[in-house]
Design a protein around this motif. Structure first.
Motif, mmCIF file in Angstrom:
data_model
loop_
_atom_site.group_PDB
_atom_site.id
_atom_site.type_symbol
_atom_site.label_atom_id
_atom_site.label_comp_id
_atom_site.label_asym_id
_atom_site.label_seq_id
_atom_site.Cartn_x
_atom_site.Cartn_y
_atom_site.Cartn_z
ATOM 1 N N PRO A 130 0.802 -1.232 0.000
ATOM 2 C CA PRO A 130 0.000 0.000 0.000
ATOM 3 C C PRO A 130 0.834 1.282 0.000
ATOM 4 O O PRO A 130 0.299 2.357 -0.254
ATOM 5 C CB PRO A 130 -0.821 -0.126 1.280
ATOM 6 N N TRP A 131 2.138 1.172 0.281
ATOM 7 C CA TRP A 131 3.012 2.341 0.217
ATOM 8 C C TRP A 131 3.570 2.572 -1.191
ATOM 9 O O TRP A 131 4.202 3.596 -1.448
ATOM 10 C CB TRP A 131 4.164 2.197 1.210
ATOM 11 N N ASN A 132 3.341 1.656 -2.115
ATOM 12 C CA ASN A 132 3.871 1.803 -3.470
ATOM 13 C C ASN A 132 3.436 3.088 -4.174
ATOM 14 O O ASN A 132 4.258 3.721 -4.840
ATOM 15 C CB ASN A 132 3.477 0.598 -4.326
ATOM 16 N N PRO A 133 2.156 3.504 -4.088
ATOM 17 C CA PRO A 133 1.769 4.736 -4.788
ATOM 18 C C PRO A 133 2.577 5.954 -4.345
ATOM 19 O O PRO A 133 2.853 6.840 -5.164
ATOM 20 C CB PRO A 133 0.280 4.892 -4.423
ATOM 21 N N CYS A 134 2.940 6.011 -3.065
ATOM 22 C CA CYS A 134 3.722 7.137 -2.561
ATOM 23 C C CYS A 134 5.198 6.990 -2.922
ATOM 24 O O CYS A 134 5.840 7.948 -3.355
ATOM 25 C CB CYS A 134 3.583 7.250 -1.043
ATOM 26 N N LEU A 135 5.730 5.793 -2.758
ATOM 27 C CA LEU A 135 7.161 5.573 -2.981
ATOM 28 C C LEU A 135 7.538 5.635 -4.451
ATOM 29 O O LEU A 135 8.577 6.187 -4.810
ATOM 30 C CB LEU A 135 7.569 4.202 -2.428
ATOM 31 N N ALA A 136 6.704 5.036 -5.299
ATOM 32 C CA ALA A 136 7.089 4.826 -6.687
ATOM 33 C C ALA A 136 6.196 5.519 -7.698
ATOM 34 O O ALA A 136 6.416 5.395 -8.906
ATOM 35 C CB ALA A 136 7.133 3.328 -6.979
ATOM 36 N N LYS A 137 5.164 6.227 -7.224
ATOM 37 C CA LYS A 137 4.254 6.969 -8.110
ATOM 38 C C LYS A 137 3.627 6.079 -9.186
ATOM 39 O O LYS A 137 3.477 6.464 -10.337
ATOM 40 C CB LYS A 137 4.980 8.154 -8.755
ATOM 41 N N VAL A 138 3.265 4.858 -8.787
ATOM 42 C CA VAL A 138 2.622 3.937 -9.713
ATOM 43 C C VAL A 138 1.102 4.130 -9.659
ATOM 44 O O VAL A 138 0.568 4.774 -8.765
ATOM 45 C CB VAL A 138 2.995 2.474 -9.370
ATOM 46 N N LYS A 139 0.401 3.548 -10.641
ATOM 47 C CA LYS A 139 -1.051 3.675 -10.737
ATOM 48 C C LYS A 139 -1.718 2.634 -9.843
ATOM 49 O O LYS A 139 -2.120 1.544 -10.267
ATOM 50 C CB LYS A 139 -1.499 3.487 -12.187
ATOM 51 N N SER A 140 -1.778 2.971 -8.567
ATOM 52 C CA SER A 140 -2.452 2.106 -7.607
ATOM 53 C C SER A 140 -2.896 2.965 -6.435
ATOM 54 O O SER A 140 -2.514 4.132 -6.322
ATOM 55 C CB SER A 140 -1.534 0.971 -7.129
#
Length: 326
Positions: free
Chosen positions: A159-169
């Motif tokens: 759930p931290w991926n959108p913040c860390l990596a700016k991915v579409k999730s």
């Protein structure tokens, strides 16, 4: 080759073992902010290519000796012949019959469902504890202000991926409730009730009238916030099916959802890769997605159905139904 994995969940832990077996130096960074549950559902009763990912995941668990406990399952609702045939091709034994204690006809399956004691997988992975920051422009990762050097970085922070990596999730909260009932069968079977809209699984495989139930409404929220579930309408739906149950405890965690609620992987910028969007069924497909990423990095293989560029034209979206809900 030196690789750094950010996130020690199902994906990160699976990648660690796969990459180590290929002879690479692997460092895992983990913040420790997300709770690890002892066991999770692994099911082959999915649809389409997700069944292949689930089969790959099951093979992986067996190869590295993650404890598994098999259960029969009962599926209620109108399931198409195409989906039933796909379960049979995956090796699941299927029988349609009247289930007296549920007072309904259902699909009784053997070989399709199990509890995977996922905490054993995750606890087997050494890690550096700290909060990671990903700088996509500089193509580097920092942990608590210290720059980490590596040939490639793999971002699998859920759930931290959108913040860390700016991915579409997006991050969302999902939960389940431990219940008690005098109906002993509830502790012996997995139940997928697509008519009433709930699932049930035995509590830690202990048997008896204890089970974990869920499939309540999804709540979009940044990870880490305290979410209070004042009333879970799932309990009412279960009572309609089986009668009296007593809720004992409700808890949950944050998951990562993609626009189509299916996994996603690919290269964000040169030498920084992403895998995620496990959408509430990570124990089923997580190791399979990890294998997709490994094959992409080292063999150039690309499975378009799960590749992240399918979201290139998506501007905004709302979290939908989880993919394991047929």
């Amino acid at each position: 080759m030196k690789l750094v994995i950010v996130g020690r969940g199902i994906l990160g832990s699976s990648l660690y073992h796969m990459l180590r077996r290929l002879g690479h130096e692997v460092i895992v960074i983990e913040s420790g902010e997300r709770r690890v549950f002892p066991s999770l559902i692994h099911s082959l009763l999915l649809k389409g290519k997700d069944i292949e990912l689930a089969s790959e995941s099951l093979n992986f668990y067996r190869e590295i000796n993650v404890p598994i406990k098999e259960f029969d399952s009962i599926t209620l609702g109108n399931i198409s012949k195409e989906i039933l045939d796909s379960w049979g091709k995956a090796g699941v034994e299927i029988k349609e019959t009247y289930v007296e204690w549920l007072r309904e006809r259902g699909i009784v399956s053997r070989g399709g469902d199990r509890l995977v004691y996922i905490s054993r997988l995750i606890s087997s992975v050494p890690f550096i504890k700290g909060r990671a920051k990903v700088n996509l422009e500089k193509r580097e990762v920092q942990v608590d202000g210290r720059t980490i050097r590596a040939d490639k970085f793999l971002i699998t922070a859920g759930p931290w991926n959108p913040c860390l990596a700016k991915v579409k999730s997006k991050s969302y909260y999902c939960w389940a409730t431990v219940v008690m009932t005098s109906l002993m069968q509830l502790g012996k079977y997995f139940i997928y009730d697509y008519e009433k809209g709930f699932y049930s699984r035995p509590l830690l495989g202990l048997g008896g009238g204890m089970a974990i139930v869920g499939d309540g409404k999804i709540i979009e929220s940044p990870p880490g916030r305290r979410i209070a579930i004042e009333r879970d309408e799932v309990i009412d739906r279960i009572r309609e099916r089986i009668g009296k149950i007593v809720p004992l405890h409700t808890s949950g965690e944050f998951c990562e959802g993609t626009p189509d609620m299916r996994p996603s992987y690919g290269e964000i910028v040169e030498n920084i890769y992403y895998a995620g969007g496990l959408d509430g069924y990570g124990a089923e497909v997580g190791p399979g997605v990890a294998k997709l990423l490994v094959n992409y990095i080292f063999k150039g293989e690309k499975v378009n159905e799960y590749f992240m560029d399918r979201f290139s034209n998506v501007q905004d979206f709302s979290i939908g139904r989880e993919a394991h809900e047929i």
